[in-house]
Design a protein around this motif. Structure first.
Motif, mmCIF file in Angstrom:
data_model
loop_
_atom_site.group_PDB
_atom_site.id
_atom_site.type_symbol
_atom_site.label_atom_id
_atom_site.label_comp_id
_atom_site.label_asym_id
_atom_site.label_seq_id
_atom_site.Cartn_x
_atom_site.Cartn_y
_atom_site.Cartn_z
ATOM 1 N N VAL A 78 7.012 8.529 1.362
ATOM 2 C CA VAL A 78 6.722 7.349 2.172
ATOM 3 C C VAL A 78 7.993 6.861 2.855
ATOM 4 O O VAL A 78 9.011 6.617 2.199
ATOM 5 C CB VAL A 78 6.117 6.214 1.320
ATOM 6 C CG1 VAL A 78 5.775 5.013 2.187
ATOM 7 C CG2 VAL A 78 4.866 6.714 0.600
ATOM 8 N N ARG A 79 7.904 6.721 4.169
ATOM 9 C CA ARG A 79 9.015 6.208 4.970
ATOM 10 C C ARG A 79 8.518 5.001 5.756
ATOM 11 O O ARG A 79 7.464 5.068 6.392
ATOM 12 C CB ARG A 79 9.542 7.262 5.946
ATOM 13 C CG ARG A 79 10.088 8.520 5.261
ATOM 14 C CD ARG A 79 11.381 8.206 4.518
ATOM 15 N NE ARG A 79 11.957 9.394 3.898
ATOM 16 C CZ ARG A 79 11.689 9.809 2.679
ATOM 17 N NH1 ARG A 79 10.800 9.135 1.951
ATOM 18 N NH2 ARG A 79 12.246 10.884 2.185
ATOM 19 N N ALA A 128 0.833 -1.198 0.000
ATOM 20 C CA ALA A 128 0.000 0.000 0.000
ATOM 21 C C ALA A 128 0.871 1.254 0.000
ATOM 22 O O ALA A 128 0.570 2.239 -0.700
ATOM 23 C CB ALA A 128 -0.921 -0.003 1.223
ATOM 24 N N GLY A 129 1.964 1.226 0.767
ATOM 25 C CA GLY A 129 2.898 2.354 0.762
ATOM 26 C C GLY A 129 3.509 2.575 -0.607
ATOM 27 O O GLY A 129 3.696 3.721 -1.042
ATOM 28 N N ALA A 179 9.090 -3.598 -3.585
ATOM 29 C CA ALA A 179 8.101 -2.787 -4.295
ATOM 30 C C ALA A 179 8.093 -1.356 -3.778
ATOM 31 O O ALA A 179 7.985 -0.391 -4.557
ATOM 32 C CB ALA A 179 6.716 -3.410 -4.145
ATOM 33 N N LEU A 180 8.228 -1.189 -2.463
ATOM 34 C CA LEU A 180 8.255 0.160 -1.895
ATOM 35 C C LEU A 180 9.469 0.931 -2.409
ATOM 36 O O LEU A 180 9.355 2.085 -2.844
ATOM 37 C CB LEU A 180 8.281 0.077 -0.364
ATOM 38 C CG LEU A 180 8.426 1.429 0.354
ATOM 39 C CD1 LEU A 180 7.158 2.263 0.172
ATOM 40 C CD2 LEU A 180 8.742 1.234 1.831
ATOM 41 N N ALA A 186 4.121 13.668 10.304
ATOM 42 C CA ALA A 186 3.467 12.723 9.392
ATOM 43 C C ALA A 186 2.040 13.186 9.172
ATOM 44 O O ALA A 186 1.400 13.733 10.074
ATOM 45 C CB ALA A 186 3.482 11.312 9.959
ATOM 46 N N ASP A 187 1.566 13.009 7.963
ATOM 47 C CA ASP A 187 0.164 13.308 7.661
ATOM 48 C C ASP A 187 -0.710 12.072 7.813
ATOM 49 O O ASP A 187 -1.897 12.183 8.115
ATOM 50 C CB ASP A 187 0.047 13.849 6.236
ATOM 51 C CG ASP A 187 0.867 15.103 6.033
ATOM 52 O OD1 ASP A 187 0.717 16.041 6.837
ATOM 53 O OD2 ASP A 187 1.688 15.136 5.098
ATOM 54 N N LEU A 188 -0.101 10.916 7.603
ATOM 55 C CA LEU A 188 -0.830 9.656 7.709
ATOM 56 C C LEU A 188 0.129 8.569 8.167
ATOM 57 O O LEU A 188 1.260 8.490 7.692
ATOM 58 C CB LEU A 188 -1.465 9.289 6.363
ATOM 59 C CG LEU A 188 -2.383 8.055 6.334
ATOM 60 C CD1 LEU A 188 -3.582 8.327 5.427
ATOM 61 C CD2 LEU A 188 -1.634 6.829 5.836
ATOM 62 N N VAL A 189 -0.324 7.754 9.113
ATOM 63 C CA VAL A 189 0.470 6.644 9.632
ATOM 64 C C VAL A 189 -0.291 5.355 9.391
ATOM 65 O O VAL A 189 -1.480 5.244 9.740
ATOM 66 C CB VAL A 189 0.752 6.799 11.142
ATOM 67 C CG1 VAL A 189 1.503 5.582 11.675
ATOM 68 C CG2 VAL A 189 1.528 8.075 11.423
ATOM 69 N N LEU A 190 0.374 4.373 8.774
ATOM 70 C CA LEU A 190 -0.205 3.038 8.602
ATOM 71 C C LEU A 190 0.355 2.121 9.666
ATOM 72 O O LEU A 190 1.576 1.921 9.762
ATOM 73 C CB LEU A 190 0.114 2.473 7.211
ATOM 74 C CG LEU A 190 -0.923 2.731 6.119
ATOM 75 C CD1 LEU A 190 -0.892 4.194 5.728
ATOM 76 C CD2 LEU A 190 -0.672 1.866 4.909
#
Length: 481
Positions: free
Chosen positions: A78-79, A67-68, A95-96, A111-115
């Motif tokens: 993306v980190r 997904a990242g 893939a990342l 961060a704006d979004l954390v998975l």
């Protein structure tokens, strides 16, 4: 109706489905759905967004990395913080990196979004110290506007007990949980459900492979509307059902008043009251037919017994009279306490339905131990032991049947944590029993409507039990329209 499956059933279904598909198909489906939801959370302003991946081992980490990678291809920064680098999903990591994402050795400040892909449904026990420390730091992160970033849990929030809904230690507090294939108990039961935030289910084709029975069922508005008894053109007050209440006492007349209010809001056509609060009841509710004792009350189709009844000799006599009938019976509060001594234990082995409505303290007195971490399992065991439908009160009220069926109410509200609210629930449930609804459905429907009434009443500020009772009719009006 929604349904949730335990981990073993999910794993068996995944194995069966994967045998028919090319390698990696389920993971790609899951990752695509996860990435789509993340893009929507970023309001499709993905380019330049700071996205942090918390990546554990196994398939959950793989879902997160893929997904990242999809977000990185759309220009996100993306980190990935790898918590177990030696066990990382190698193809997902490749893939990342190929998409422009990078790994990092520490949790960034912004961060704006954390998975949250730390652990998935295969984990057991609480989070280990390194992961727990990272979870504690999530609250200090800041996004584009200086606010807390959006936290998305991958399948389940890390740290929750998937099969029971318990939270044994530190756990992620997600804004959104994106789960795959089916719901799991943690999404709907106990404190874990609160940690999930909004739950989105991604269809990966698992449904036909889920051959085990669901661990829990969750009613929806359409279920309640379908089940709710309605009067017809030829109905009268007797055919709609007559509910009897053996509740209240000189010391606790309010329990009788509130129970009758709940019963009057239900579908039955008549309410009879038997007890020492009869004078107060008839003044407040002129339509209620009153008597001093159960034996003098007249014909009913179901009994509610216990709220404010007391535990003395007179209360024992009334409970014995109710249990001696061949009618559905709801036992609440003091009636449950009277059962603990064992005098009436054999009376529960009756052909007619029994519904028990304990809170945790009453459950402990009756079962000999508190519900513990597995509330659904505890309710199911008590239901089997007593041969009764058990409605275990709580934020996510559990309804368990003697056959092992579990329902979880999704409408609970802290507003219902007020004196007398349970009396209203008992009266409403008794009215449904008298109207002919089967015991389990009556319990599920009453809890659902009672929860919505609590939410409705809370819109105007602090809530009392009469507020909850008054809110039942407008709530029903919306459900049944």
């Amino acid at each position: 109706m929604r349904q949730a499956w335990r981990v073993a059933g999910v794993r068996a279904a995944e194995k069966s489905l994967m045998a028919t598909l090319p390698d990696g198909t389920l993971m790609q489906r899951a990752a695509a759905g996860l990435a789509r939801r993340c893009a929507l959370l970023l309001e499709n302003n993905v380019y330049g967004a700071r996205v942090v991946l918390l990546v554990g081992s196994g398939d959950n980490g793989g879902d997160t990395l893929y997904a990242g990678a999809a977000l990185a291809r759309r220009g996100a920064q993306v980190r990935a913080l790898l918590l177990t680098p030696e066990r990382v999903h190698l193809a997902g990591l490749a893939a990342l990196r190929a998409s422009g994402g990078f790994t990092t050795s520490h949790l960034p400040d912004r961060a704006d979004l954390v998975l949250d892909g730390i652990v998935g449904i295969g984990a057991s026990g609480g989070l280990r110290p390194p992961a727990a420390a990272i979870v504690r730091r999530l609250g200090s992160l800041r996004g584009r506007t200086g606010d807390r970033p959006v936290i998305v849990a991958v399948d389940v929030p890390s740290g929750v007990a998937v099969d029971t809904g318990d939270v044994p230690g530190e756990a992620v507090d997600a804004d959104v949980t994106v789960t795959f294939g089916c719901l799991k108990p943690a999404h709907v039961i106990g404190p874990a459900a609160v940690r999930c935030g909004e739950v989105e289910l991604i269809d990966i084709g698992l449904g036909p492979a889920l051959i085990t029975s669901p661990a829990a069922r969750v009613p929806e508005l359409s279920d309640i509307a379908e089940w709710w008894p309605r009067a017809g053109a030829t109905s009268d007050k007797y055919t709609r059902g007559v509910v009897g209440l053996a509740t209240g006492s000189a010391g606790y007349p309010g329990a009788a008043l509130l129970g009758c209010t709940g019963a009057l809001a239900g579908p039955s056509g008549m309410v009879r009251y038997a007890g020492s609060a009869h004078a107060e009841v008839v003044r407040a509710h002129p339509s209620v037919v009153v008597a001093r004792k159960v034996a003098e009350a007249g014909r009913v189709q179901a009994w509610v017994c216990g709220s404010g009844l007391g535990t003395g000799a007179d209360a024992r006599t009334e409970l014995r009279s109710v249990l001696a009938t061949s009618l559905p019976v709801l036992l609440d509060a003091d009636a449950i306490t009277l059962l603990v001594g064992g005098e009436h234990a054999e009376d529960l082995r009756r052909d007619a339905p029994v519904v028990l409505t304990p809170h945790d303290g009453e459950f402990k007195r009756l079962a000999g131990e508190s519900p513990g971490a597995d509330r659904a399992g505890a309710a199911a065991r008590l239901a089997a032991w007593t041969n009764a439908v058990v409605l275990l009160k709580g934020d996510r009220t559990i309804v368990a049947t003697p056959a092992g069926e579990i329902w979880v109410n999704p409408t609970g509200s802290p507003a219902l944590a007020t004196a007398g609210s349970g009396d209203v629930l008992a009266g409403l449930l008794g009215s449904l029993l008298a109207a002919g609804l089967p015991a389990a459905r009556a319990a599920v429907a009453a809890a659902f409507v009672h929860g919505l009434a609590g939410r409705h009443a809370a819109l105007d500020g602090p809530v009392t039990a009469p507020d909850v009772a008054a809110a039942i009719r407008p709530v029903l009006g919306r459900i049944l329209q």
